[in-house]
Design an enzyme around this catalytic site. Structure first.
Site, short mmCIF file in Angstrom:
data_model
loop_
_atom_site.label_atom_id
_atom_site.label_comp_id
_atom_site.label_asym_id
_atom_site.label_seq_id
_atom_site.Cartn_x
_atom_site.Cartn_y
_atom_site.Cartn_z
N ASP A 205 0.83 -1.21 0.00
CA ASP A 205 0.00 0.00 0.00
C ASP A 205 0.87 1.26 0.00
OD1 ASP A 205 -2.40 -1.40 -0.01
OD2 ASP A 205 -2.36 -1.64 2.16
N GLY A 206 2.00 1.17 0.68
CA GLY A 206 2.94 2.30 0.71
C GLY A 206 3.37 2.66 -0.71
N GLU B 228 -5.05 10.11 4.27
CA GLU B 228 -5.40 11.01 5.37
C GLU B 228 -4.38 12.13 5.56
OE1 GLU B 228 -2.39 9.00 6.35
OE2 GLU B 228 -3.97 7.61 6.83
N THR C 231 -9.56 2.63 6.27
CA THR C 231 -9.06 1.34 6.77
C THR C 231 -7.60 1.41 7.21
OG1 THR C 231 -8.71 0.82 4.45
CG2 THR C 231 -10.64 -0.17 5.49
N ALA C 232 -6.99 2.59 7.08
CA ALA C 232 -5.57 2.73 7.43
C ALA C 232 -5.44 3.30 8.85
CB ALA C 232 -4.88 3.59 6.37
N TYR C 233 -4.71 4.36 9.03
CA TYR C 233 -4.46 4.96 10.34
C TYR C 233 -5.78 5.28 11.06
CZ TYR C 233 -1.59 7.89 13.54
OH TYR C 233 -0.95 8.43 14.61
N SER D 180 -7.05 2.37 13.01
CA SER D 180 -6.25 2.13 14.23
C SER D 180 -6.59 3.16 15.31
CB SER D 180 -4.75 2.23 13.94
OG SER D 180 -4.40 1.42 12.87
N ALA E 188 -6.20 9.99 20.51
CA ALA E 188 -6.06 10.09 21.98
C ALA E 188 -6.59 11.43 22.50
CB ALA E 188 -4.60 9.87 22.39
#
Ligand code: NAP
Length: 266
Positions: free
Chosen positions: A50-51, A124, A163-165, A168, A187
């Site tokens: 993906d990168g 993103e 679906t990436a960062y 998570s 956070a």
């Protein structure tokens, strides 16, 4: 005139090997190959993970030509095929047994005291502190104040970046044909001292998101665009909105988004 297929690959041994096999097979199938975008490039093939897919889109400046990814990398969420499926792919491509999944990238304008920088993102844009310190940011949408955020940072994701960062960080997985912006806190602090939203906020793609650091943080903001870090002094405002560009992913007939999600994540 022969159709041109542009190939981009990373420097993993497996990717270079796959590129050599692909070039031979595509030549035999009657295509011309280039490593640049030519006037008659009809397809881009990105070899890697993906990168590499993200690098390919950035390298060719979000050109509106379909891209298909061959996974020689880790996860390969964007990938449509493995190196073993090249022959089948060429047949399907020639028979037009595919469809195009369009995706809407983001654009960011970073305004500092002295300049204005424009960047684009497939997945993103993240705004955080340069060091591991709390960041305090004012968030406005379409000129209306939403919150004063305190926490690790804010992430604005596209549907295909969800679906990436974003995932998570606790954001939602978005069906790729939906047109929206997802703003996910990283956070967030929610105490008597600081109050921030703890869930993602979903916005229409007509929205303009504006994020401004408190004055004392204007030199300690990091902007991360698809994993690439940008650091500017005296940041006054970061504006994020849907780009006019379109990234086109070639999907073979039979592709199912939810099959891909469960195959890669469960
Ligand atoms: P990276 O190592 O290139 O990528 C991190 C992981 O994210 C890799 O496994 C990559 O797949 C996967 N990935 C990338 N885009 C994806 C997508 N749209 N859907 C599902 N998985 C995806 O990391 P990087 O160079 O720092 O940044 C590239 C991207 O990685 C960023 O755009 C960001 O979304 C993601 N990232 C995730 C986290 C996290 O989850 N905590 C942290 C930083 C960055 P491959 O293995 O196939 O490359």
């Amino acid at each position: 005139m022969k159709g041109v297929i542009t190939i981009a690959y990373n420097n993993l041994e497996k990717s270079i090997e796959t590129k050599n096999i692909l070039v031979e097979k595509l030549n035999k199938a009657g295509f011309e190959i280039s490593e640049n975008i030519e006037e008659n490039t009809e397809l881009i093939i990105s070899i890697g993970g993906d990168g590499s897919f993200l690098n390919t889109v950035h390298k060719f400046d979000f050109v509106s030509i379909p891209i298909v990814a061959i996974n020689t990398g880790h996860l390969g969420f964007f990938a449509e095929l493995s190196p073993e499926k090249i022959d089948e792919f060429i047949v399907s491509y020639k028979n037009k047994e595919y469809f195009i999944q369009e995706s809407e990238p983001l654009e960011v304008i970073i305004s500092t005291k002295n300049e204005s920088i424009k960047l684009k993102a497939v997945n993103e844009i993240v705004i955080k502190n340069i060091q591991s310190r709390t960041v305090h940011l004012d968030l406005q949408v379409d000129g209306i104040k939403i919150e004063h955020f305190s926490g690790d940072g804010m992430l604005i994701s596209t549907p295909i970046g969800s679906t990436a960062y974003n995932y998570s960080a606790g954001g939602s997985i978005v069906y790729p044909s939906l047109s929206l912006l997802q703003l996910t806190p990283i956070a967030p602090m929610n105490t008597n001292a600081y109050r921030s939203f703890t869930s993602s906020i979903i916005l229409p793609t007509t929205s303009v998101i504006s994020i401004s650091p408190e004055f004392e943080f204007e030199n300690s903001i990091l902007i991360v665009v698809d994993g690439i870090e940008y650091n500017f002094a005296q940041i006054e405002e970061v504006k994020i909105y849907k780009s006019d560009k379109n990234v086109k992913l070639l999907r073979l007939n039979g592709y199912e988004f939810w099959d891909r999600v469960s195959e890669k994540f469960l």
